[in-house]
Design an enzyme around this catalytic site. Structure first.
Site, PDB file in Angstrom:
ATOM      1  N   HIS A  41      52.687  41.515  32.692  1.00 49.65           N
ATOM      2  CA  HIS A  41      53.090  42.390  31.592  1.00 49.65           C
ATOM      3  C   HIS A  41      52.727  43.859  31.815  1.00 49.65           C
ATOM      4  CE1 HIS A  41      53.517  39.076  28.241  1.00 49.65           C
ATOM      5  NE2 HIS A  41      54.154  38.766  29.372  1.00 49.65           N
ATOM      6  N   HIS A  62      58.771  44.973  29.387  1.00 46.41           N
ATOM      7  CA  HIS A  62      57.442  45.437  29.797  1.00 46.41           C
ATOM      8  C   HIS A  62      57.540  46.762  30.547  1.00 46.41           C
ATOM      9  CE1 HIS A  62      55.985  41.680  28.321  1.00 46.41           C
ATOM     10  NE2 HIS A  62      56.787  41.012  29.139  1.00 46.41           N
ATOM     11  N   ASP A  72      30.094  50.120  42.401  1.00 52.30           N
ATOM     12  CA  ASP A  72      28.791  50.771  42.406  1.00 52.30           C
ATOM     13  C   ASP A  72      27.753  49.709  42.777  1.00 52.30           C
ATOM     14  OD1 ASP A  72      28.363  49.262  40.124  1.00 52.30           O
ATOM     15  OD2 ASP A  72      27.945  50.961  38.798  1.00 52.30           O
ATOM     16  N   CYS A 128      31.963  47.316  38.667  1.00 52.81           N
ATOM     17  CA  CYS A 128      30.654  47.870  38.317  1.00 52.81           C
ATOM     18  C   CYS A 128      29.917  46.777  37.550  1.00 52.81           C
ATOM     19  CB  CYS A 128      30.771  49.184  37.555  1.00 52.81           C
ATOM     20  SG  CYS A 128      31.623  49.101  35.969  1.00 52.81           S
ATOM     21  N   THR A 162      29.540  46.017  34.297  1.00 53.37           N
ATOM     22  CA  THR A 162      30.377  45.377  33.271  1.00 53.37           C
ATOM     23  C   THR A 162      31.868  45.489  33.560  1.00 53.37           C
ATOM     24  OG1 THR A 162      30.470  47.443  32.035  1.00 53.37           O
ATOM     25  CG2 THR A 162      28.691  45.883  31.451  1.00 53.37           C
TER      26      THR A 162
HETATM   27  C1  RB5 Z   1      25.042  50.820  36.170  1.00 52.68           C
HETATM   28  O1  RB5 Z   1      23.764  50.488  35.785  1.00 52.68           O
HETATM   29  C2  RB5 Z   1      26.052  50.399  35.118  1.00 52.68           C
HETATM   30  O2  RB5 Z   1      25.998  51.270  34.038  1.00 52.68           O
HETATM   31  C3  RB5 Z   1      27.446  50.353  35.700  1.00 52.68           C
HETATM   32  O3  RB5 Z   1      27.460  49.452  36.756  1.00 52.68           O
HETATM   33  C4  RB5 Z   1      28.567  49.917  34.783  1.00 52.68           C
HETATM   34  O4  RB5 Z   1      28.259  48.712  34.148  1.00 52.68           O
HETATM   35  C5  RB5 Z   1      29.063  50.931  33.849  1.00 52.68           C
HETATM   36  O5  RB5 Z   1      30.008  50.706  33.065  1.00 52.68           O
END
Ligand code: RB5
Length: 147
Positions: A97, A132, A7, A64, A66
């Protein structure tokens, strides 16, 4: 073939990883996003995950902000084992694994060098099978139970 998607929160890192993968000689498909506008990570997680389970790519990479949302989304697709990793040991274990077919990274968590190190560790590792595989078979059975 590796398919990679992000994203807006992962776009900068995705661009850097495509260069890294190309330098290493991998064929890469870019599933987007390709602009800075705010987009919904499940759309790109779905595209990459469905391509991998359909055999259109050997593996996928999702990014994304996080990595959390992408990993939740991708793991809804039966057959996907998406692993969110933050260090080299996790990246190696994700293959050895868990035989992760999708690697997930946080674009707001990792710098470019660290992200390349994680992708390299995952790509350069081999699934160990044996006990595994038996555990992965249990995950497949769990998917079937709820499908
Ligand atoms: C977008 O702002 C953010 O929520 C997305 O990139 C991600 O971190 C979601 O888990």
């Amino acid at each position: 073939m590796i398919i990679i998607g992000s994203d807006h929160g992962g776009l900068t890192l995705k661009t850097a990883l495509i260069s890294y993968l190309n330098r290493r000689g991998f064929e890469v498909t870019d599933a987007g996003t390709n602009g800075g506008a705010s987009v919904d990570y499940p759309d790109f997680g779905q595209k990459v995950a469905e391509t991998v389970v359909a055999g259109g790519a050997e593996s996928g990479i999702l990014i994304c902000g996080t990595g959390i949302g992408m990993s939740i989304a991708a793991n809804k697709v039966p057959g996907i084992r998406a692993a969110l990793v933050t260090d080299v040991f996790m990246a190696r274990m994700a293959k050895e694994h868990n035989n992760a077919n999708v690697l997930v990274l946080g674009g707001r968590v990792l710098d470019e060098q660290k992200a390349c190190d994680l992708v390299g560790a995952w790509l350069d590792s081999t699934f160990e099978g044996g006990r595994h595989q038996a555990r992965l078979d249990k995950i497949t059975a769990l998917e079937s139970k709820y499908s």
